[in-house]
Design an enzyme around this catalytic site. Sequence first.
Site, PDB file in Angstrom:
ATOM      1  N   HIS A   1      14.969 -23.273  37.943  1.00 32.39           N
ATOM      2  CA  HIS A   1      13.576 -23.027  37.519  1.00 32.39           C
ATOM      3  C   HIS A   1      13.450 -21.591  37.026  1.00 32.39           C
ATOM      4  O   HIS A   1      13.454 -20.641  37.808  1.00 32.39           O
ATOM      5  CB  HIS A   1      12.614 -23.274  38.696  1.00 32.39           C
ATOM      6  CG  HIS A   1      11.165 -23.246  38.326  1.00 32.39           C
ATOM      7  ND1 HIS A   1      10.292 -24.287  38.588  1.00 32.39           N
ATOM      8  CD2 HIS A   1      10.414 -22.303  37.705  1.00 32.39           C
ATOM      9  CE1 HIS A   1       9.083 -23.973  38.161  1.00 32.39           C
ATOM     10  NE2 HIS A   1       9.126 -22.765  37.614  1.00 32.39           N
TER      11      HIS A   1
ATOM     12  N   HIS B   1      11.673 -19.178  33.533  1.00 34.19           N
ATOM     13  CA  HIS B   1      10.832 -19.177  32.323  1.00 34.19           C
ATOM     14  C   HIS B   1      11.488 -18.247  31.312  1.00 34.19           C
ATOM     15  O   HIS B   1      11.185 -17.049  31.273  1.00 34.19           O
ATOM     16  CB  HIS B   1       9.419 -18.709  32.656  1.00 34.19           C
ATOM     17  CG  HIS B   1       8.660 -19.660  33.526  1.00 34.19           C
ATOM     18  ND1 HIS B   1       7.821 -20.639  33.021  1.00 34.19           N
ATOM     19  CD2 HIS B   1       8.617 -19.817  34.874  1.00 34.19           C
ATOM     20  CE1 HIS B   1       7.294 -21.334  34.016  1.00 34.19           C
ATOM     21  NE2 HIS B   1       7.765 -20.855  35.162  1.00 34.19           N
TER      22      HIS B   1
ATOM     23  N   GLN C   1       1.718 -24.788  30.155  1.00 34.82           N
ATOM     24  CA  GLN C   1       1.314 -23.678  31.028  1.00 34.82           C
ATOM     25  C   GLN C   1      -0.205 -23.565  31.180  1.00 34.82           C
ATOM     26  O   GLN C   1      -0.715 -23.278  32.247  1.00 34.82           O
ATOM     27  CB  GLN C   1       1.881 -22.352  30.502  1.00 34.82           C
ATOM     28  CG  GLN C   1       1.428 -21.119  31.261  1.00 34.82           C
ATOM     29  CD  GLN C   1       2.017 -21.009  32.654  1.00 34.82           C
ATOM     30  OE1 GLN C   1       3.169 -20.687  32.825  1.00 34.82           O
ATOM     31  NE2 GLN C   1       1.199 -21.290  33.676  1.00 34.82           N
TER      32      GLN C   1
ATOM     33  N   HIS D   1       5.065 -27.997  38.142  1.00 33.32           N
ATOM     34  CA  HIS D   1       4.539 -26.858  38.903  1.00 33.32           C
ATOM     35  C   HIS D   1       3.459 -27.475  39.789  1.00 33.32           C
ATOM     36  O   HIS D   1       2.405 -27.873  39.279  1.00 33.32           O
ATOM     37  CB  HIS D   1       3.907 -25.825  37.977  1.00 33.32           C
ATOM     38  CG  HIS D   1       4.876 -24.933  37.279  1.00 33.32           C
ATOM     39  ND1 HIS D   1       5.787 -25.393  36.382  1.00 33.32           N
ATOM     40  CD2 HIS D   1       5.072 -23.590  37.365  1.00 33.32           C
ATOM     41  CE1 HIS D   1       6.508 -24.367  35.925  1.00 33.32           C
ATOM     42  NE2 HIS D   1       6.097 -23.264  36.517  1.00 33.32           N
TER      43      HIS D   1
ATOM     44  N   GLU E   1       0.944 -24.725  43.410  1.00 35.78           N
ATOM     45  CA  GLU E   1       1.382 -23.327  43.542  1.00 35.78           C
ATOM     46  C   GLU E   1       0.161 -22.499  43.916  1.00 35.78           C
ATOM     47  O   GLU E   1      -0.394 -21.744  43.120  1.00 35.78           O
ATOM     48  CB  GLU E   1       2.028 -22.818  42.236  1.00 35.78           C
ATOM     49  CG  GLU E   1       2.712 -21.467  42.433  1.00 35.78           C
ATOM     50  CD  GLU E   1       3.308 -20.882  41.155  1.00 35.78           C
ATOM     51  OE1 GLU E   1       3.044 -21.408  40.055  1.00 35.78           O
ATOM     52  OE2 GLU E   1       4.048 -19.881  41.265  1.00 35.78           O
TER      53      GLU E   1
ATOM     54  N   ASP F   1      12.800 -18.182  38.846  1.00 35.65           N
ATOM     55  CA  ASP F   1      11.453 -18.349  38.275  1.00 35.65           C
ATOM     56  C   ASP F   1      11.142 -17.349  37.162  1.00 35.65           C
ATOM     57  O   ASP F   1      10.902 -17.737  36.031  1.00 35.65           O
ATOM     58  CB  ASP F   1      10.397 -18.282  39.385  1.00 35.65           C
ATOM     59  CG  ASP F   1       9.064 -18.897  38.978  1.00 35.65           C
ATOM     60  OD1 ASP F   1       8.942 -19.350  37.837  1.00 35.65           O
ATOM     61  OD2 ASP F   1       8.150 -18.923  39.819  1.00 35.65           O
TER      62      ASP F   1
HETATM   63  N1  LIG Z   1       5.213 -18.755  39.042  1.00 37.54           N
HETATM   64  C1  LIG Z   1       4.802 -19.105  37.809  1.00 37.54           C
HETATM   65  C2  LIG Z   1       5.346 -18.523  36.694  1.00 37.54           C
HETATM   66  C3  LIG Z   1       4.888 -18.928  35.466  1.00 37.54           C
HETATM   67  N2  LIG Z   1       3.961 -19.855  35.362  1.00 37.54           N
HETATM   68  C4  LIG Z   1       3.419 -20.424  36.460  1.00 37.54           C
HETATM   69  O1  LIG Z   1       2.528 -21.313  36.377  1.00 37.54           O
HETATM   70  N3  LIG Z   1       3.866 -20.040  37.678  1.00 37.54           N
END
Ligand SMILES: Nc1ccnc(=O)[nH]1
Length: 415
Positions: A54, A56, A150, A208, A211, A307
């Site tokens: 996970h 980005h 997102q 997601h 969270e 992340d």
């Molecule tokens: N931890 C996160 C990073 C990026 N986007 C998210 O929704 N959450």
Amino acid sequence: MKKFINATIYGDSDSTEILVEDYKFKAVGTNLGDADEVIDLEGKLVLPPYVDPHLHLDYIFSGLGEGNANVSGTLFEGIQRWSDNKKDLTEDKVRKSAIKGIQKEVSHGVQYIRTHVDVTDPNLTGMKALLKLREELKDIVTLQLVAFPQEGFFRYKGGPELVRKALEMGADVVGGIPHFEISYEHGVESLKQIVDLALEFDVMIDIHCDENDDPNSRFLEVLNALVMEKNYGTKTTASHTTSFGAVEASYANKMMGLFKESKINFISCPTENAHLQGRGDAYPKRRGLTRVKELLENGSNVAFAQDSIADYWYPLGNGNMMNILDNGIHLAHYTHIDEINKALDLITTNGANVLNIEDYGIKEGNSANFIVLDAHDAYEAVRERAEVLASVRNGEYLFKREVRKNEIEVDFLKK
Ligand SMILES: Nc1ccnc(=O)[nH]1
């Protein structure tokens, strides 16, 4: 033919040698016979490559620079800052920062990355850039791309169509963010449509999910039920689920039985969520993790992930999975000696299970991918947060570093 000798193989105490031919493991065992090239690993620990399930990649380094810091340290400010700044995104920008991020991860022994790619963008800029990189870099790293809305599947105008478009373009996984939709009902409906898209396109699911710190956030329950009914749990992952670290024991216990039944996977991002969660708490403050230890005891598959690297959500991170593991096992109390001895699973095999990679692990017939750590057993590796000395992909070194001496010889200690 190449032979690696004097290896300590994680999870395989009977073998000390690895034979590689035509990019694959030809044999793993002892006394494997002659080879053109023999490499002595001097008893060092060998394990399958790290998996970061996970990340980005389209956001990497976005948080650097003046005025970019997330002041509240919350998820919501992160999303807002990204939304305000993403209008200037170009394919070239995404490509350059993603490559930097991949370099960081690969140099720390990662060979498999699942990256969420924001598709709440009418131009799908990030997806276009990352689809190209997935192909270009496949000899170095396996990239899985998640079509991730997102700014919300429904909350962002045209979200469902953009997610579909990204799947048509070739995304490997469909994502979602139900806790960011405008009501519980919208969140539930988004999950229903996302599961339908996964079945239609025959792709995995990675949400997601919850969270937040809200013990009443219930999207994990909904997602689990939807994929359980479709027998799709092994292809589904609930990422974050930090609220599940805040729920009461009686509810958690009920859910554990259902997770066992569905076989849904979990990802915890220990450093990121220790940073983002608990921001509204007075003391005592929540740790921000899901129930990692209890889920593992339940037999559920749980993997750790990085992340973010220096983005609007999280200012730190460098792609070193050993750092993630070290933080994660502390925060989760996964620190009994028996747990430490198998903790490396959380950044290797468990991540590979999330990604549904079949060709993974040091065994005959698989692609010859592995890493070598500066340690002689798993316990030493975790306690010392051992460096990665080498990463081998398809039988060739991606990199190799000098063995670092663990102990510096200081004169006065010799006396
Ligand atoms: N931890 C996160 C990073 C990026 N986007 C998210 O929704 N959450």
